[in-house]
Each structure stands twice: as C-alpha cells, then as structure tokens.
Design a protein around this motif. Structure first.
Motif, short mmCIF file in Angstrom:
data_model
loop_
_atom_site.label_atom_id
_atom_site.label_comp_id
_atom_site.label_asym_id
_atom_site.label_seq_id
_atom_site.Cartn_x
_atom_site.Cartn_y
_atom_site.Cartn_z
N ARG A 1 1.10 -1.38 -0.12
CA ARG A 1 -0.12 0.16 -0.01
C ARG A 1 0.88 0.94 0.13
NH1 ARG A 1 -3.17 -3.91 3.19
NH2 ARG A 1 -5.34 -3.62 2.39
N HIS A 2 0.75 1.94 -0.69
CA HIS A 2 1.60 3.16 -1.11
C HIS A 2 1.19 4.70 0.47
CE1 HIS A 2 3.11 2.74 -4.49
NE2 HIS A 2 2.22 2.09 -4.89
N GLU A 3 -0.17 4.51 1.10
CA GLU A 3 -0.76 5.02 2.00
C GLU A 3 -0.51 3.66 3.03
OE1 GLU A 3 -0.32 8.19 3.13
OE2 GLU A 3 0.48 9.02 0.76
N ASP B 1 -3.46 3.10 4.97
CA ASP B 1 -5.00 3.51 4.84
C ASP B 1 -5.69 3.22 3.58
OD1 ASP B 1 -5.22 2.84 8.07
OD2 ASP B 1 -6.12 5.28 8.15
N ALA B 2 -4.61 3.31 2.29
CA ALA B 2 -5.16 2.80 1.29
C ALA B 2 -5.87 1.33 0.05
CB ALA B 2 -3.81 3.80 0.05
N GLU B 3 -5.75 1.99 -0.39
CA GLU B 3 -6.17 0.12 -0.98
C GLU B 3 -4.87 -0.43 -1.89
OE1 GLU B 3 -8.59 -1.28 -5.14
OE2 GLU B 3 -8.97 1.27 -4.44
N ALA B 4 -5.19 -1.34 -1.62
CA ALA B 4 -3.99 -2.07 -1.91
C ALA B 4 -3.31 -1.72 -2.97
CB ALA B 4 -3.73 -3.66 -1.89
N ALA B 5 -2.48 -1.15 -3.96
CA ALA B 5 -1.48 -1.39 -4.84
C ALA B 5 -0.72 -2.40 -5.57
CB ALA B 5 -0.34 -0.57 -4.70
N THR C 1 5.46 -0.90 -8.81
CA THR C 1 5.03 -0.83 -7.55
C THR C 1 6.13 -1.66 -7.16
OG1 THR C 1 3.53 0.01 -7.28
CG2 THR C 1 3.91 -1.30 -5.42
#
Length: 74
Positions: free
Chosen positions: A14-16, A18-22, A48
């Motif tokens: 994840r880039h953040e 709580d973000a959606e998984a890249a 990624t």
C-alpha cells in the motif's frame, strides 16, 4: 540447487497505510538465470512490485532476494 533469484509470497503493498492495496496477495518465483517480463496496463502495479523487490516500499508478506528475506519496512 540454488535459491531462487526472487520470491514473493502473499505480498501486499500500500502506498499509504489506510489506502487500497496497489498490489494484493502477489505470489511468484523467478529462478536464477530466468528471464521474465512484467507486463500490464498503466497503474497495474509493475513499478510497485519492482520497488518493493528492492526494498523501497514497505510490504506485508514475504519477499526473498537470493534467499535473503527483506525486512517488512515501516
């Protein structure tokens, strides 16, 4: 028999926090000397995957390079 050059086991990036998984639950192995192509549309996660493989992005799961496991990161 030598260790694989690169192994991903159930890797999620994840880039953040709580973000959606890249990249979600990726698993694959690249043998030493094997040639592979990483193909996909824009935004599919190619960069990624490579950034996680060299330790530039934190990840969940296991990444091994030459038999050495990368630390999870922060």
């Amino acid at each position: 028999m030598s260790d694989p050059a690169l192994t991903f086991r159930d890797v999620t990036v994840r880039h953040e926090p709580d973000a959606e998984a890249a990249v979600a639950d990726a698993s694959f192995t690249v043998a030493a000397g094997e040639r592979v192509a990483l193909c996909g549309l824009n935004g599919a996660g190619k960069t990624t995957v490579l950034m996680a493989a060299v330790g530039l992005l934190p990840h969940d799961g296991a990444i091994e390079v030459g038999g050495v496991r990368l630390k999870r990161g922060t």
